[in-house]
Design an enzyme around this catalytic site. Structure first.
Site, mmCIF file in Angstrom:
data_model
loop_
_atom_site.group_PDB
_atom_site.id
_atom_site.type_symbol
_atom_site.label_atom_id
_atom_site.label_comp_id
_atom_site.label_asym_id
_atom_site.label_seq_id
_atom_site.Cartn_x
_atom_site.Cartn_y
_atom_site.Cartn_z
ATOM 1 N N CYS A 74 0.832 -1.202 0.000
ATOM 2 C CA CYS A 74 0.000 0.000 0.000
ATOM 3 C C CYS A 74 0.868 1.254 0.000
ATOM 4 C CB CYS A 74 -0.908 -0.013 1.224
ATOM 5 S SG CYS A 74 -1.982 1.413 1.334
ATOM 6 N N HIS A 167 -3.012 -4.343 -10.502
ATOM 7 C CA HIS A 167 -3.969 -3.289 -10.848
ATOM 8 C C HIS A 167 -4.451 -3.434 -12.276
ATOM 9 C CE1 HIS A 167 -3.885 -0.831 -7.259
ATOM 10 N NE2 HIS A 167 -2.568 -0.962 -7.230
ATOM 11 N N GLU A 217 -10.676 -1.514 -4.581
ATOM 12 C CA GLU A 217 -9.481 -2.243 -4.157
ATOM 13 C C GLU A 217 -9.819 -3.689 -3.820
ATOM 14 O OE1 GLU A 217 -6.193 -0.712 -1.875
ATOM 15 O OE2 GLU A 217 -7.356 1.103 -1.467
ATOM 16 N N CYS A 226 -5.921 5.428 -3.215
ATOM 17 C CA CYS A 226 -5.089 4.231 -3.386
ATOM 18 C C CYS A 226 -3.767 4.679 -3.993
ATOM 19 C CB CYS A 226 -5.778 3.205 -4.283
ATOM 20 S SG CYS A 226 -4.791 1.725 -4.575
ATOM 21 N N GLY A 229 -2.587 2.352 -6.713
ATOM 22 C CA GLY A 229 -3.518 2.532 -7.821
ATOM 23 C C GLY A 229 -3.289 3.829 -8.570
#
Length: 286
Positions: A74, A167, A217, A226, A229
């Site tokens: 993350c 992703h 997510e 995110c 992301g």
């Protein structure tokens, strides 16, 4: 008396986390605790649980668990950990190195004239485009505008890559409404072509090098931000010639803005805020 765990709630552009300093903790089942603590009705409520551990290879190790208990990587959590570690005196410098499941990441704190932390820049490594590294069961490399059939009559053009975690990015004329977002996103997350599931970034090109996105997510559902992301969306925009690698890319989501820099062949850099919300103690059930 029930054991209690000290925690700090933090967020980066609305992407919120429960952070626990686990360097001297007993051996807990963090995956199970993530499910319990991240529940927004019966627990603390968060997009993830982050545990800090000791390591020989960096200043500290960050382990992040999604609300469904799965381990992940993350970017917004990485910035939160950097700020937490410095403000708690775990690391006494403004450039630090944090271990993650995707490798060691560099974080640099930025301060204003009064010494207050105003932003953090983190290195996010190089994006991975090989299908086996995403992972995605396709032969195309890189995976740009792949026609992903979600259901009969519904196909999305997907650009897929890994920025430490899987992703899928789709560029659309406008962000989806709730009905479409909630119907399509879970189907993409669990599509058979993604053996480890995937997050889905719905993206709109608002202006040159400015993206807005709505985020689904894996393991968490919709989130306000995110980091990995945002990096994936920026890289996808460059790959599709929708953005210039010579200018920072602004990525907007419900929780705020992140600034992403990437040139082909280089590591991704992401800059954004990290904020403390509150501290507390969480009782463990006996």
């Amino acid at each position: 008396m029930a054991e209690k765990i000290a925690f700090t709630k933090m967020h980066g552009v609305g992407n919120d986390f429960v952070i626990v300093d686990g360097r001297d903790s007993n051996d807990h089942d963090w995956s199970a605790l993530a499910v319990e603590m991240c529940d927004r009705h019966m627990g603390i409520g968060a997009d993830g649980l982050i545990i800090l551990e000791r390591t020989l290879f960096a200043d500290l190790m960050m382990r992040m668990y999604n609300p469904d208990g799965t381990p992940d990587v993350c970017g917004n959590g990485l910035r939160c950990v950097a700020r937490y570690a410095v403000e708690e005196g775990i690391v006494n410098k403004d450039i630090l190195y944090i271990g993650t499941l995707a490798g060691v990441r560099r974080a640099q704190l930025h301060r204003d004239e009064s010494g207050q932390i105003v932003a953090i820049t983190v290195s996010m490594g190089q994006p991975q485009f090989e299908p086996a590294s995403i992972p995605m069961h396709v032969a195309q490399e890189p995976v740009i505008d792949f026609p992903l059939e979600v259901m009969p009559g519904e196909t999305l053009l997907i650009t897929a890559l890994s920025t430490g975690t899987t992703h899928a990015v789709t560029f659309v004329p406008e962000l989806p409404d709730d009905e479409r977002f909630l119907a399509i996103s879970p189907l993409v997350e669990r599509h058979p072509l993604f053996p480890e599931r995937t997050s889905l970034m719905w993206c709109v090109l608002e202006a040159p090098n400015v993206l807005s996105m709505r985020i689904w997510e894996r393991g968490a559902g919709e989130t306000w931000g995110c980091g990995t992301g945002a990096c994936a969306a920026a890289v996808a925009a460059v790959l599709k010639n929708c953005a210039s690698p010579n200018v920072p890319i602004t990525v907007r989501s419900k929780g705020g803005e992140l600034i992403v820099r990437w040139r082909p062949g280089a590591e991704i850099e992401m800059t954004g805020p990290a904020e403390r919300v509150y501290r507390g103690f969480y009782p463990l059930c006996q």
